[in-house]
Design an enzyme around this catalytic site. Structure first.
Site: not given
Ligand SMILES: NC(=O)c1ccc[n+]([C@@H]2O[C@H](COP(=O)([O-])OP(=O)(O)OC[C@H]3O[C@@H](n4cnc5c(N)ncnc54)[C@H](O)[C@@H]3O)[C@@H](O)[C@H]2O)c1
Length: 415
Positions: A257
């Site tokens: 983030c």
């Molecule tokens: N990690 C955090 O603390 C957090 C907090 C708030 C917001 N976010 C936001 O949430 C979003 C996701 O973050 P995250 O940390 O969960 O990421 P992550 O990498 O942990 O998980 C994302 C998942 O999406 C999958 N993926 C990628 N492309 C795909 C597709 N086309 N179809 C299906 N699955 C697909 C990946 O394989 C992965 O398992 C980001 O925008 C991030 O900025 C994250």
């Protein structure tokens, strides 16, 4: 309801669990077949989600790689990554892929909510046109909303249930549906007037942290020159009961983030000819921290008549924050790369990270990591870390987290 979740990572998996635990059926889709397979076996790969919790909802949650599973869902929530390109510009590749695939199975009456952090306008300008490739019209045939995820991995006091959830709908009807959906898993849902304020509110939250961390990091660098203990300064300022919010200095920002999201805003702002100087400056200051920390290590070794080259340096904590094994943008890796380039012999201790392939290193128990170390560098202090053991076990200690405060020792250098 049947809820679809696209992207089963740090955000998507806890979301899936929250809905399943409320009794809804959840169909998870992840492009990574290993993740889908692990979930099908009932194995969690996210620290906040125990395999026991997964087992308890096993009959409610299915996981796979095929979007066809989403065709009969009432709502589909998208939580795919929103990273940066090599040129530090928004990389909407995963979102485009998800949106395009979803359009192929979209049905009338569904609600689609984007949860991924992104710049204002993404939902309306990018996601909606992709979904409308289905031949259905957003706002008329299906509903669309944006709701930023606020999860803080590793945190237990604020969960999805008691963290207010912001929701912005494309139309009033979209908003109503999204509010009703999230009311199932959140005690308080905060409606805003559209997707854009919802998108920007998330960026404000992250930029706020980034700017304040940069401020206190800059102060830490100044304090080092001035011979003032920055922790004492922060502790003192934090006694003010109003008008001050505590932020601690550290080795730099990590995770998916804070090092990434502000650049989404800066990029979009350029379209409007409006500079976002605070945002970019904060990023620059925070990016300088690993290098500054490496200099602290070099100075500490120098004080013991040692050079970085040839010294055995034990890195304590390599994930970007305590309590999780997430390595994304971790400042520890940047510090290690620079020390490696200077010829240090590196070992590390981090029970959350079994191995570092790039460095060909494996996690060592603390005492083994400290054995014959010339210097121990506390980059991330996980809960339960034997801090006194670190101080006693190495001839020189560099503490980048302020966790050795209260331990009197001439060989400890603190940020
Ligand atoms: N990690 C955090 O603390 C957090 C907090 C708030 C917001 N976010 C936001 O949430 C979003 C996701 O973050 P995250 O940390 O969960 O990421 P992550 O990498 O942990 O998980 C994302 C998942 O999406 C999958 N993926 C990628 N492309 C795909 C597709 N086309 N179809 C299906 N699955 C697909 C990946 O394989 C992965 O398992 C980001 O925008 C991030 O900025 C994250």
């Amino acid at each position: 309801m049947k809820i679809g979740i696209v992207g089963l990572g740090y955000v998507g998996l806890p979301l899936a669990l929250a809905f399943a635990e409320e009794g809804h059926t959840v169909a998870g889709v992840d492009s990574d077949p290993r993740r889908a397979a692990a979930l099908e076996r009932g194995e969690s790969y996210i620290e906040d989600v125990s395999s026991e919790r997964l087992a308890a909802i096993a009959d409610k949650l299915s996981a796979g790689t095929r979007y066809a599973e989403l065709a009969d869902c009432d709502a589909v929530l998208i939580a795919v990554p929103t990273p940066l390109t090599r040129n530090r510009e928004p990389d909407l590749g995963p979102l485009v892929s998800a949106g395009t695939s979803l359009a192929g199975v979209l049905r009338e009456g569904q609600l689609v909510v984007l949860e991924s952090t992104t710049y204002p306008g993404t939902t309306r300008e990018r996601l909606v046109p992709m979904l409308e490739e289905s031949g259905l019209a957003a706002g008329r045939d299906f509903n669309v909303a944006f709701s930023p995820e606020r999860i803080d991995p590793g945190r237990t006091d604020y969960t999805m249930r008691n963290t207010p959830k912001i929701v912005g709908g494309l139309t009033d009807a979209c908003l109503d549906r999204a509010v009703a959906l999230y009311s199932e898993v959140c005690d308080r849902v905060v409606p805003v007037s559209g997707p854009e304020p919802a998108e920007l509110s998330k960026l404000l939250e992250n930029v706020f942290r980034s700017v304040n961390i940069a401020l206190v990091n800059e102060l830490a660098m100044l304090c080092e020159r001035m011979g003032i203990d920055v922790w004492e300064v922060v502790d003192a300022a934090a006694t003010k009961p109003y008008g001050f919010m505590r932020f601690d200095p550290g080795p730099g920002m990590g995770g998916h983030c804070l090092p990434v999201d502000p650049f989404y805003l800066a990029w979009k702002a350029r379209e409007y000819g409006q500079p976002t100087e605070f945002v970019e400056l904060a990023g620059e200051v925070n990016q300088r921290m690993p290098e500054f920390c490496v200099e602290l290590v070099a100075t500490a070794l120098n004080d013991h008549s040692k050079s970085v080259r040839g010294s055995r340096i034990a890195i304590i904590g390599v994930s970007y924050k305590q309590g999780v094994g997430d390595l994304r943008e971790s400042p520890a890796l940047k510090i290690m790369r620079q020390l490696d380039a200077r010829g240090a012999e590196l070992v590390y201790h981090d029970d959350f990270v079994p191995g570092l392939i790039d460095f060909e290193l494996e996690n060592l128990p603390l005492d083994e990591a400290l054995e014959n170390a010339d210097c121990a560098v506390i980059v991330t202090a996980h809960p339960g870390l034997d801090i006194e053991g670190v101080v006693a076990g190495a001839p020189s200690v560099v503490d980048l987290r302020g966790v050795t405060r209260g331990i009197e020792s001439p060989h400890v250098v603190r940020l």
